[in-house]
Motif scaffolding. Structure first.
Motif, PDB file in Angstrom:
ATOM      1  N   ILE A  74       0.852  -1.193   0.000  1.00  7.51           N
ATOM      2  CA  ILE A  74       0.000   0.000   0.000  1.00  7.51           C
ATOM      3  C   ILE A  74       0.883   1.237   0.000  1.00  7.51           C
ATOM      4  N   ASP A  75       0.574   2.171  -0.892  1.00  4.06           N
ATOM      5  CA  ASP A  75       1.304   3.427  -0.980  1.00  4.06           C
ATOM      6  C   ASP A  75       0.735   4.400   0.053  1.00  4.06           C
ATOM      7  N   LEU A  76       1.568   4.792   1.014  1.00  2.00           N
ATOM      8  CA  LEU A  76       1.141   5.690   2.093  1.00  2.00           C
ATOM      9  C   LEU A  76       1.774   7.052   1.850  1.00  2.00           C
ATOM     10  N   ALA A  77       0.949   8.023   1.435  1.00  3.51           N
ATOM     11  CA  ALA A  77       1.452   9.344   1.057  1.00  3.51           C
ATOM     12  C   ALA A  77       0.815  10.416   1.930  1.00  3.51           C
ATOM     13  N   VAL A  92      -5.782  10.440  14.829  1.00  5.34           N
ATOM     14  CA  VAL A  92      -4.967  10.293  13.615  1.00  5.34           C
ATOM     15  C   VAL A  92      -4.535   8.849  13.443  1.00  5.34           C
ATOM     16  N   ALA A  93      -4.088   8.211  14.517  1.00  5.03           N
ATOM     17  CA  ALA A  93      -3.617   6.830  14.429  1.00  5.03           C
ATOM     18  C   ALA A  93      -4.731   5.895  13.976  1.00  5.03           C
ATOM     19  N   ASN A  94      -5.923   6.068  14.518  1.00  5.01           N
ATOM     20  CA  ASN A  94      -7.025   5.190  14.135  1.00  5.01           C
ATOM     21  C   ASN A  94      -7.479   5.441  12.708  1.00  5.01           C
ATOM     22  N   LEU A  95      -7.445   6.679  12.253  1.00  4.12           N
ATOM     23  CA  LEU A  95      -7.803   6.951  10.858  1.00  4.12           C
ATOM     24  C   LEU A  95      -6.813   6.286   9.901  1.00  4.12           C
ATOM     25  N   VAL A  96      -5.525   6.420  10.173  1.00  2.00           N
ATOM     26  CA  VAL A  96      -4.509   5.824   9.293  1.00  2.00           C
ATOM     27  C   VAL A  96      -4.565   4.302   9.372  1.00  2.00           C
ATOM     28  N   ASP A  97      -4.685   3.758  10.591  1.00  2.00           N
ATOM     29  CA  ASP A  97      -4.763   2.302  10.727  1.00  2.00           C
ATOM     30  C   ASP A  97      -5.981   1.746  10.003  1.00  2.00           C
ATOM     31  N   ASN A  98      -7.105   2.420  10.112  1.00  2.00           N
ATOM     32  CA  ASN A  98      -8.312   1.959   9.428  1.00  2.00           C
ATOM     33  C   ASN A  98      -8.127   1.990   7.917  1.00  2.00           C
ATOM     34  N   ALA A  99      -7.478   3.055   7.423  1.00  2.00           N
ATOM     35  CA  ALA A  99      -7.262   3.170   5.971  1.00  2.00           C
ATOM     36  C   ALA A  99      -6.312   2.094   5.458  1.00  2.00           C
ATOM     37  N   VAL A 100      -5.302   1.703   6.260  1.00  2.00           N
ATOM     38  CA  VAL A 100      -4.365   0.665   5.839  1.00  2.00           C
ATOM     39  C   VAL A 100      -4.987  -0.715   5.996  1.00  2.00           C
ATOM     40  N   ARG A 101      -5.713  -0.913   7.095  1.00  2.00           N
ATOM     41  CA  ARG A 101      -6.281  -2.243   7.382  1.00  2.00           C
ATOM     42  C   ARG A 101      -7.323  -2.626   6.336  1.00  2.00           C
ATOM     43  N   HIS A 102      -8.235  -1.716   6.024  1.00  2.00           N
ATOM     44  CA  HIS A 102      -9.312  -2.034   5.089  1.00  2.00           C
ATOM     45  C   HIS A 102      -8.938  -1.547   3.687  1.00  2.00           C
ATOM     46  N   ASN A 103      -7.882  -2.125   3.184  1.00  2.00           N
ATOM     47  CA  ASN A 103      -7.370  -1.768   1.862  1.00  2.00           C
ATOM     48  C   ASN A 103      -7.008  -3.045   1.129  1.00  2.00           C
ATOM     49  N   HIS A 104      -6.486  -2.918  -0.047  1.00  2.00           N
ATOM     50  CA  HIS A 104      -6.082  -4.109  -0.809  1.00  2.00           C
ATOM     51  C   HIS A 104      -4.676  -3.898  -1.343  1.00  2.00           C
ATOM     52  N   ALA A 105      -4.054  -4.989  -1.740  1.00  2.00           N
ATOM     53  CA  ALA A 105      -2.691  -4.914  -2.262  1.00  2.00           C
ATOM     54  C   ALA A 105      -2.649  -3.995  -3.477  1.00  2.00           C
ATOM     55  N   GLY A 106      -1.633  -3.123  -3.508  1.00  2.00           N
ATOM     56  CA  GLY A 106      -1.528  -2.163  -4.592  1.00  2.00           C
ATOM     57  C   GLY A 106      -2.389  -0.931  -4.379  1.00  2.00           C
ATOM     58  N   GLY A 107      -3.023  -0.838  -3.233  1.00  2.00           N
ATOM     59  CA  GLY A 107      -3.868   0.318  -2.954  1.00  2.00           C
ATOM     60  C   GLY A 107      -3.057   1.511  -2.475  1.00  2.00           C
ATOM     61  N   HIS A 108      -3.767   2.539  -2.049  1.00  2.00           N
ATOM     62  CA  HIS A 108      -3.095   3.764  -1.621  1.00  2.00           C
ATOM     63  C   HIS A 108      -3.860   4.408  -0.471  1.00  2.00           C
ATOM     64  N   VAL A 109      -3.123   5.212   0.299  1.00  2.00           N
ATOM     65  CA  VAL A 109      -3.695   6.031   1.370  1.00  2.00           C
ATOM     66  C   VAL A 109      -3.088   7.415   1.255  1.00  2.00           C
ATOM     67  N   GLN A 110      -3.939   8.421   1.166  1.00  2.00           N
ATOM     68  CA  GLN A 110      -3.474   9.803   1.086  1.00  2.00           C
ATOM     69  C   GLN A 110      -3.991  10.572   2.299  1.00  2.00           C
ATOM     70  N   VAL A 111      -3.050  11.189   3.018  1.00  2.00           N
ATOM     71  CA  VAL A 111      -3.392  11.985   4.204  1.00  2.00           C
ATOM     72  C   VAL A 111      -3.025  13.429   3.916  1.00  2.00           C
TER      73      VAL A 111
END
Length: 368
Positions: free
Chosen positions: A241-244, A263-282
């Motif tokens: 997962i791309d974390l930007a 902040v920690a729970n928002l980022v953890d939730n975004a990473v946990r409920h994602n798929h391979a090759g996905g992304h998270v933008q904060v």
């Protein structure tokens, strides 16, 4: 109960006396206005032979002494009439208050469904009744949510305990268990214990968030987000997962620990409920009198009518095809509690391509 009833009677008695005093004072005023001019005219009339018109007027009429006696009798009779009228009027005015008191006495945690329903006419007492009805409704919703939360928490805590007990019983019941089997059982027991520990920590974080803000410090959301991203890049890389982060200064005021938890729970939730090759933008930014923190992630498509449910405790996305459930269903509930504690605004949108976009807007605060 008796003291409250006496208090209501005392209030009705005081109001009745006040109304009676007003009516009696008005009666005295009317008699003074009528009798005093007549007495003045009688006193200033010259003695001697009365005129024909005066004699004619004095024939069948009422003399001044008779008028004064009649007025005195009328004042005496006015006392019970005024008291009775005041008692009746006070009782009518206090009827909604009696309804409010009676309902408040019987309302408890078990029957918060009771309502006053005072209806018309709308006045100060009925407005108070409507306010209490709204209060009872909020209390009922709060108690029901608390019961639901306790039931779910008990279930979530019982599950790993039952698994731990079963694991130990199986290991002890095996007469041929060697050191390797016992070591594996101990490792699984430690894993279950870690699960329980993290769950308890999440429950404590939720309880702390719901308690409210106890300190208000000036802080920069960009610095908090930067630290959260640095500690989670490794896990995101393992899942592909791309974390930007696009972090601009965003200064606000609040409890640093609670906002770090948000902040920690928002980022953890975004990473946990994602798929391979996905992304998270904060993203953090300042706009006018507000600062905004936005976390957008890819992931499964979430129906719009299911978004609000995810912010309730122990609510998760659907389990995968293996029946596994990641997380405890408390992350977004903690985010919602911290947001409400800081009087911030939470906006959530399900992305059409999958995943969520969550924005929390805090009040802007300038650094000293």
């Amino acid at each position: 109960m008796i003291s409250r009833r006496l208090a209501r009677r005392s209030l009705q008695r005081r109001l009745a006396l006040a109304y009676a005093a007003g009516v009696y004072a008005a009666g005295v005023l009317v008699l003074v206005v009528v009798d005093l001019p007549l007495a003045t005219v009688q006193a200033t009339r010259p003695a001697g032979r009365p005129s024909a018109s005066a004699a004619a007027a004095a024939g069948p009429g009422i003399s001044l002494p008779q008028l004064l006696v009649g007025s005195a009798v009328a004042l005496v009779l006015l006392v019970p009439v005024a008291l009775a009228l005041g008692w009746y009027v006070a009782g009518r005015f206090l009827r909604p208050l009696r309804t409010i008191t009676a309902t408040a006495e019987v309302v408890s945690a078990g029957n918060l469904h009771r309502r006053l329903d005072l209806g018309e006419p709308v006045d100060e007492l009925t407005a108070l009744g409507h306010t209490l009805d709204d209060l009872f409704a909020r209390l009922q919703a709060s108690f029901e949510a608390q019961r639901h939360f306790v039931a779910n928490a008990s279930h979530e805590l019982r599950t790993p305990l039952a698994g731990l007990r079963t694991l130990l019983e199986v290991a002890l019941a095996d007469p041929g268990a060697d050191a390797g089997a016992l070591r594996a059982a101990c490792q699984e027991a430690l894993a279950l214990g870690g699960h329980q520990e993290r769950l308890v920590e999440a429950l404590l974080a939720l309880a702390t968030s719901e308690r409210g803000v106890t300190r208000w410090d000036t802080l920069d959301l960009a610095h908090i987000v930067e630290g959260a991203l640095a500690t989670r890049r490794g896990r995101a890389s393992e899942k592909g997962i791309d974390l930007a982060g696009h972090l601009a200064p965003a200064v606000t005021a609040g409890d640093p620990k609670l906002i770090e938890s948000l902040v920690a729970n928002l980022v953890d939730n975004a990473v946990r409920h994602n798929h391979a090759g996905g992304h998270v933008q904060v993203t953090t930014q300042t706009s006018g009198t507000q600062v905004a923190l936005t976390v957008a992630n890819s992931g499964p498509v979430i129906p719009e009518d299911q978004v609000e449910r995810l912010f309730h405790p122990f609510q998760r996305l659907a389990p995968d095809r293996h029946g596994h459930r990641d997380g405890y269903g408390l992350g977004l509930a903690i985010v919602d509690a911290v947001t409400r504690a800081h009087r911030a605004t939470l906006v959530t949108r399900a992305r059409p391509e999958g995943g969520l976009s969550i924005t929390v807007r805090f009040a802007h605060s300038s650094k000293e």
